[in-house]
Design an enzyme around this catalytic site. Structure first.
Site, PDB file in Angstrom:
ATOM      1  N   HIS A  16       7.059 -41.620   8.105  1.00  0.00           N
ATOM      2  CA  HIS A  16       8.209 -40.942   8.058  1.00  0.00           C
ATOM      3  C   HIS A  16       8.411 -40.514   6.499  1.00  0.00           C
ATOM      4  O   HIS A  16       8.124 -41.452   5.515  1.00  0.00           O
ATOM      5  CB  HIS A  16       9.339 -41.598   8.578  1.00  0.00           C
ATOM      6  CG  HIS A  16      10.015 -42.833   7.766  1.00  0.00           C
ATOM      7  ND1 HIS A  16      10.630 -43.123   6.945  1.00  0.00           N
ATOM      8  CD2 HIS A  16       9.635 -44.317   8.492  1.00  0.00           C
ATOM      9  CE1 HIS A  16      10.778 -44.355   6.516  1.00  0.00           C
ATOM     10  NE2 HIS A  16      10.263 -45.218   7.663  1.00  0.00           N
ATOM     11  N   GLU A  18       9.097 -49.846  13.801  1.00  0.00           N
ATOM     12  CA  GLU A  18       8.955 -50.835  12.579  1.00  0.00           C
ATOM     13  C   GLU A  18       9.260 -52.144  13.189  1.00  0.00           C
ATOM     14  O   GLU A  18       9.790 -52.610  13.938  1.00  0.00           O
ATOM     15  CB  GLU A  18       9.676 -50.391  11.327  1.00  0.00           C
ATOM     16  CG  GLU A  18       9.656 -51.230  10.160  1.00  0.00           C
ATOM     17  CD  GLU A  18       8.029 -51.249   9.610  1.00  0.00           C
ATOM     18  OE1 GLU A  18       7.125 -51.706  10.160  1.00  0.00           O
ATOM     19  OE2 GLU A  18       7.810 -50.421   8.716  1.00  0.00           O
TER      20      GLU A  18
END
Length: 212
Positions: A14, A85
């Site tokens: 990202h 994550e």
């Protein structure tokens, strides 16, 4: 008999967030992209538009979802919880320098995260993502598509996070999740995993959008 199309996994981190810029561990805290992170994500679109992706998987956290959207692949995307994550537990929102004041030499690759996720648990998630990507890539062939003798690669895009994508690359290479310690990955940069004959390899790594 025609050869199966080679598989490529496109790993897309990202764009920039406030904590990504400051070095604070950002696991499940759902931070938005910074304006510069949105610009990084938009810059991915012209490159990705040149390629066909059989499937797109994305972490459900907003920084990955927004990057996928701005990169032009949201219409194909399916959420994948295993792409979230690492859960850093008590180290969420803390920098490595701060952790090392009480745990000298600490790294996420070699030391535990109290109340968080183990390296082994992360590796299991990576193995599941790889298995899912392989199955998605094989689906057009099993449905009757003929890849031809020199078929173009079957590409699966994965929008996620720095430590998770590094762990996934290490797992792909047979090094386990800890192998990600060898592979730096900047925001909005791309890694491409594939094969050379029967050997799993890295085709590109930490590539900015300007590569041809």
């Amino acid at each position: 008999m025609p050869a199966a199309a080679p598989l490529e996994l496109w790993l897309l981190r990202h764009g920039a967030t406030a904590w990504a810029r400051s070095g604070h561990h950002t696991g499940r805290t759902d931070l938005p992209l910074l304006p510069e992170g949105e610009e990084e994500a938009r810059a991915l679109e012209p490159l990705l538009a040149r390629y066909r992706f059989t499937a797109v998987l994305v972490s459900p956290l907003q920084r990955a979802l927004r990057t996928c959207e701005l990169a032009g692949l949201a219409g194909q995307a399916s959420p994948c919880d295993d792409l979230q994550e690492w859960d850093y537990g008590a180290y969420e929102g803390i920098t490595t320098a701060e952790i090392r004041r009480s745990v000298p030499g600490w790294t996420v690759w070699s030391h535990p995260c109290p109340e968080g996720e183990t390296l082994e648990a992360v590796e299991q998630r990576c193995r599941r993502v790889i298995a899912q990507a392989v199955a998605l890539a094989a689906a057009p062939i099993s449905a009757g598509a003929n890849p031809g003798p020199a078929a173009a690669p079957t590409r699966v895009a994965l929008f996620a996070h720095g430590h998770l994508l590094r762990s996934l690359a290490g797992t792909w290479l047979g090094l386990g999740a800890a192998g990600g310690s060898l592979l730096a990955l900047d925001t909005a940069c791309i890694g491409v995993l594939g094969q050379e004959r029967e050997q799993r390899v890295i085709l590109r790594w930490n590539a900015p959008v300007q590569w041809p």
